[in-house]
Design an enzyme around this catalytic site. Structure first.
Site, short mmCIF file in Angstrom:
data_model
loop_
_atom_site.label_atom_id
_atom_site.label_comp_id
_atom_site.label_asym_id
_atom_site.label_seq_id
_atom_site.Cartn_x
_atom_site.Cartn_y
_atom_site.Cartn_z
CG HIS A 79 51.78 23.13 -30.12
ND1 HIS A 79 52.96 22.79 -29.51
CD2 HIS A 79 51.80 22.48 -31.31
CE1 HIS A 79 53.66 21.99 -30.30
NE2 HIS A 79 52.97 21.77 -31.40
CG ASN A 152 57.72 20.15 -31.53
OD1 ASN A 152 57.05 21.09 -31.12
ND2 ASN A 152 57.27 19.26 -32.38
CE1 TYR A 366 52.97 25.49 -38.48
CE2 TYR A 366 53.13 26.60 -36.38
CZ TYR A 366 53.33 25.48 -37.16
OH TYR A 366 53.86 24.34 -36.60
FE1 HDE Z 1 52.88 23.01 -35.71
N1 HDE Z 1 51.10 24.01 -35.75
N2 HDE Z 1 52.33 22.00 -37.39
N3 HDE Z 1 54.56 21.85 -35.63
N4 HDE Z 1 53.41 23.91 -34.06
C1 HDE Z 1 50.70 24.90 -34.85
O1 HDE Z 1 49.76 26.96 -35.41
C2 HDE Z 1 51.32 22.34 -38.21
C3 HDE Z 1 54.94 20.90 -36.51
C4 HDE Z 1 54.60 23.81 -33.39
O2 HDE Z 1 53.20 28.37 -29.17
C5 HDE Z 1 49.44 25.61 -35.25
O3 HDE Z 1 49.55 28.90 -34.28
C6 HDE Z 1 51.31 21.50 -39.37
C7 HDE Z 1 56.32 20.56 -36.35
C8 HDE Z 1 54.59 24.61 -32.21
O4 HDE Z 1 51.70 29.20 -30.53
C9 HDE Z 1 49.12 25.00 -36.62
C10 HDE Z 1 52.35 20.64 -39.20
C11 HDE Z 1 56.74 21.35 -35.31
C12 HDE Z 1 53.33 25.22 -32.18
C13 HDE Z 1 50.27 24.04 -36.82
C14 HDE Z 1 52.99 20.96 -37.97
C15 HDE Z 1 55.64 22.14 -34.88
C16 HDE Z 1 52.63 24.77 -33.35
C17 HDE Z 1 48.35 25.60 -34.24
C18 HDE Z 1 52.76 19.50 -40.13
C19 HDE Z 1 58.15 21.37 -34.69
C20 HDE Z 1 52.79 26.15 -31.13
C21 HDE Z 1 48.36 26.98 -33.62
C22 HDE Z 1 53.14 19.93 -41.41
C23 HDE Z 1 59.11 21.92 -35.61
C24 HDE Z 1 53.16 27.57 -31.38
C25 HDE Z 1 49.26 27.74 -34.42
C26 HDE Z 1 52.64 28.46 -30.27
C27 HDE Z 1 51.35 25.19 -33.70
C28 HDE Z 1 50.39 23.32 -37.93
C29 HDE Z 1 54.08 20.23 -37.46
C30 HDE Z 1 55.76 23.04 -33.78
C31 HDE Z 1 47.77 24.34 -36.75
C32 HDE Z 1 50.31 21.59 -40.51
C33 HDE Z 1 57.12 19.55 -37.16
C34 HDE Z 1 55.69 24.77 -31.18
O5 HDE Z 1 49.15 25.97 -37.63
#
Ligand code: HDE
Length: 696
Positions: A79, A152, A366
């Site tokens: 993202h 999402n 996060y």
């Molecule tokens: Fe994320 N995700 N994610 N994700 N995600 C990040 O956190 C992660 C997942 C989502 O505008 C990171 O701050 C793992 C689902 C959005 O700043 C990180 C898993 C959904 C955003 C991270 C998921 C999301 C992130 C990278 C699997 C929908 C952007 C930067 C367990 C519900 C937020 C950050 C923004 C961002 C980890 C799966 C949505 C790496 C480990 C499912 C919208 O922490």
């Protein structure tokens, strides 16, 4: 160089310090070092002689360059590319029966928020329109602490367990040895992973649908994806899924259009959001919840802890309880959009997590990733992350970039300093504080996946079979496009063998589209079931037929009839759409009768992909000139190919003929009435599609 006498700046780099127009600037106007020392010359470094080397002594230069050298922070690992806005949330229907979270119980209260939309795979500088899932992250500054709903634009996810997330992301990002492709899933490693992970099949159906090529960030749905819990005053739990529905409806581009937008305007979505808000056209979403008791959840034929499953609205209706309006652009991209740190762990009392193993991993990830991105445990003090409307106070102290100046000795708890008249600091609040749902548990500690997660195909089938014919064709064609970029044949075959478990016709269409034989179906862990189709999963037919929030481009030439242009403009604007005049030259054109019309965009840089519908209003001579311009022919050809309405003055007919535009309901002469153009302009001309491309 811009000069400002009032500010006492110099006229330029004229040497000898330049000519000083005014010796003193008011203290609050003058430029200083980071430590407040006023700077007399921001144009020239300090040198040993006019043409000599620069001196180490020049602390003004060193500070400025050094700060610049450190301007970038690590981009988000996923993202990275995002656009954001400020706004508010307003509750319209109370959930007091289910939760004690004030934001969900106090009707009419407006809560400030900050929302960031993003693509997933590309880097921070990548384009806005790849085929990709969009992030939809909202930070509500509630008066009981921040609530971050990090979702999402698709309600399900690729994997079931957080332990697979690094693998998924490695597979989709640029391939490790060659560093490409950027922001694209159409490559070997991604599809290799997908083929080997049947649990990703449902999500990949959504990813291949038009949902991943949105027309605008203002026109995407949002989903919390994971299952959460609401807790009421008695700590009774209700399971909940969160939804955002755009007021403008969910709209998409055509794939060919998305590809061309990437070249024409890499910032298409960011610009669109910014311009809409700047113009006062504030995007709005309805906020909804699907509520279900544990008993209802247990009766479902799938596990609501499995993030690869969707709860069809037809089974558990969405209750719409509030709205979000985005009404202010960020003041500074870095300070706000880049530094905002979303944490799924940010929840006010009354909202709690479920045991979804994907969500459980996110609860760690996060916070952890912010430490590497923002570099300090004090990132919560950055203005965009700071809790508003309520204090934040505890015994955590010090650390890099600490900006709070704590008073007194109370940096531990419990303490009895207040008995000596000192400030003892904050205390626990057993009644009003955050409480975790008491979940009865007595099981062996295992590294296993629940058997209730084993059905990987029923929901993928449900999704495909719930789509309209148009959408099914787009999904099949997207598979063909993506898999045709996969060089490893065994990877393509494996995906096909999985697709056979989803829908045989789909698998066949994809195989035919690649001119490949169908392999045998892979053996599913659990035989897929047919479910009752869910029309709510469609886009086509669901969005409002409207021009509201859309954009119409009018291509004009010298000698064009200003009255026709005016009539189209007025009619379109009256429907809530914006109009841009596109001319061969940015200075505009001389209309019939001599009046000048300014242009908003020059033809070569403003192709028809930038608009939802177009009009071409030209003179006979103007048309003749445009017929020698590839950009003008493409303007008409692409508008036709992208199923847009085309309004035209009769003089434009030769250009349309040359562009291969043929008469249909969406190609409308403006000769009679400009308003006739409005009806087809309110939607895409789906009936035209078979004429302009072969879909799988
Ligand atoms: Fe994320 N995700 N994610 N994700 N995600 C990040 O956190 C992660 C997942 C989502 O505008 C990171 O701050 C793992 C689902 C959005 O700043 C990180 C898993 C959904 C955003 C991270 C998921 C999301 C992130 C990278 C699997 C929908 C952007 C930067 C367990 C519900 C937020 C950050 C923004 C961002 C980890 C799966 C949505 C790496 C480990 C499912 C919208 O922490």
């Amino acid at each position: 160089m811009a000069t400002s006498k009032a500010r006492g700046t110099r006229t330029g780099n004229s040497g000898e310090g330049g000519e000083i127009h005014q010796t003193a600037a008011a203290p609050d106007e003058r430029i200083t070092t980071n430590h407040g020392v006023p700077i007399s010359d921001n144009q020239n470094s300090l040198k040993a002689g006019r043409r000599g080397p620069t001196l180490l002594e020049d602390f003004v230069l060193r500070e400025k360059i050094q700060h610049f050298d450190h301007e970038r922070i690590p981009e988000r690992i996923v993202h990275a590319r995002g656009s954001a806005a400020h706004g508010f949330f307003e509750l319209t229907d109370s959930l007091a029966e289910f939760t004690r979270a004030k934001i969900l119980t106090e009707i009419g209260v407006k809560t400030e928020l900050f929302t960031r939309f993003s693509t997933v795979a590309g880097g921070a500088g990548s384009v806005d329109t790849p085929r990709d899932v969009r992030g939809f992250a909202v930070k509500f500054y509630t008066n009981e602490g921040n609530w971050d709903l990090v979702g999402n634009n698709i309600p399900v996810f690729f994997i079931q367990d957080a332990i697979k997330f690094p693998d998924l992301i490695h597979a989709v990002k640029m391939e490790a040895d060659r560093g490409y492709p950027q922001a694209a899933s159409a490559h070997d490693t991604f599809w290799d992973f997908i083929g080997l992970m049947p649990e990703s099949t449902h999500m990949i159906m959504w990813a291949m649908s038009d949902r991943t090529i949105p027309r605008s960030l203002r026109m995407i749905e949002g989903f919390g994806v994971n299952t959460f819990r609401l807790l009421n005053d008695k700590d009774e739990a209700t399971l909940v899924k969160f939804h955002w529905r755009p007021k403008l409806g969910t709209q998409s581009t055509c794939w060919d259009e998305a590809v061309k937008i990437a070249g024409a305007d890499p910032d298409y979505h960011r610009r669109d959001l910014h311009e809409a808000i700047a113009a006062g056209n504030f995007p709005e979403w309805e906020f909804g919840v699907q509520l279900l008791s544990q008993k209802q959840a247990d009766a479902l034929p799938f596990d609501i802890l499995d993030a690869t499953k969707v709860i069809p609205e037809e089974l558990v209706p969405i209750r719409f309880i509030g709205r979000m309006v985005l009404n202010r652009n960020p003041d500074n991209f870095f300070a706000e959009t880049e530094q905002v740190a979303f944490l799924p762990t940010n929840m006010p009392p009354g909202i709690d997590v479920s045991e979804d193993p994907l969500l459980q991993g996110r609860l760690f990830s996060y916070q952890d990733t912010q430490l590497s991105r923002l570099g300090t445990v004090n990132f919560h003090q950055i203005p965009v992350n700071r809790a508003k409307g309520c204090p934040f106070q505890n015994m955590q102290r010090d650390g890099q970039m600490q900006t709070q100046v704590f008073k007194g000795r109370a940096n531990y708890e419990p303490n009895s300093l207040s008995e000596a008249g000192e400030d003892g600091g904050p205390r626990e609040d057993p009644a009003g504080g955050f409480r975790t749902f008491t979940l009865p548990m007595e099981e062996a500690k295992v590294r296993l996946r629940s058997e209730s997660f084993a059905d990987h195909y029923s929901h993928a089938r449900l999704f495909f079979q719930s789509q309209t014919e148009i959408e099914q064709a787009h999904i099949a064609s997207a598979f063909v496009f993506e898999l045709s970029k996969v060089s490893l044949e065994h990877v393509r075959l494996r995906v096909l063998s999985n697709l056979l478990n989803v829908d045989e016709t789909l698998a066949r269409r994809v195989a035919d589209g690649m001119n490949m034989d169908l392999p045998k179906a892979s053996a599913p862990a659990v035989a897929p079931q047919d479910m009752k189709a869910s029309p709510a999963l469609r886009i086509v037919g669901k969005y409002p037929v409207t021009l509201k929030g859309r954009s119409v481009g009018i291509l004009v030439s010298d000698g064009a009839d200003g009255a026709v242009i005016d009539a189209v403009k007025k009619a379109v604007e009256a429907e809530g759409a914006s109009v841009k005049i596109v001319a061969p030259k940015i200075g505009g054109v001389a209309l019939k009768g001599g009046a000048r019309l300014k242009a908003d965009g020059q033809l070569a840089g403003t192709p028809s992909v930038m608009f939802d519908a177009v009009a071409i209003v030209v003179s006979t001579e103007g048309c003749a000139a445009l017929m020698k311009e590839g950009a003008a022919i493409d303007f008409a050809k692409d508008a036709f190919g992208h199923l847009k309405a085309i309004g035209f003055s009769p003089e434009a007919k030769p250009l349309l003929d040359k562009a291969g535009v043929v008469a249909d309901a969406g190609v409308v002469s403006l000769d009679n009435k400009a308003s006739l153009f409005l009806e087809p302009a309110r939607t895409r001309q789906w009936a035209r599609e078979p004429k302009v491309r072969t879909l799988a």
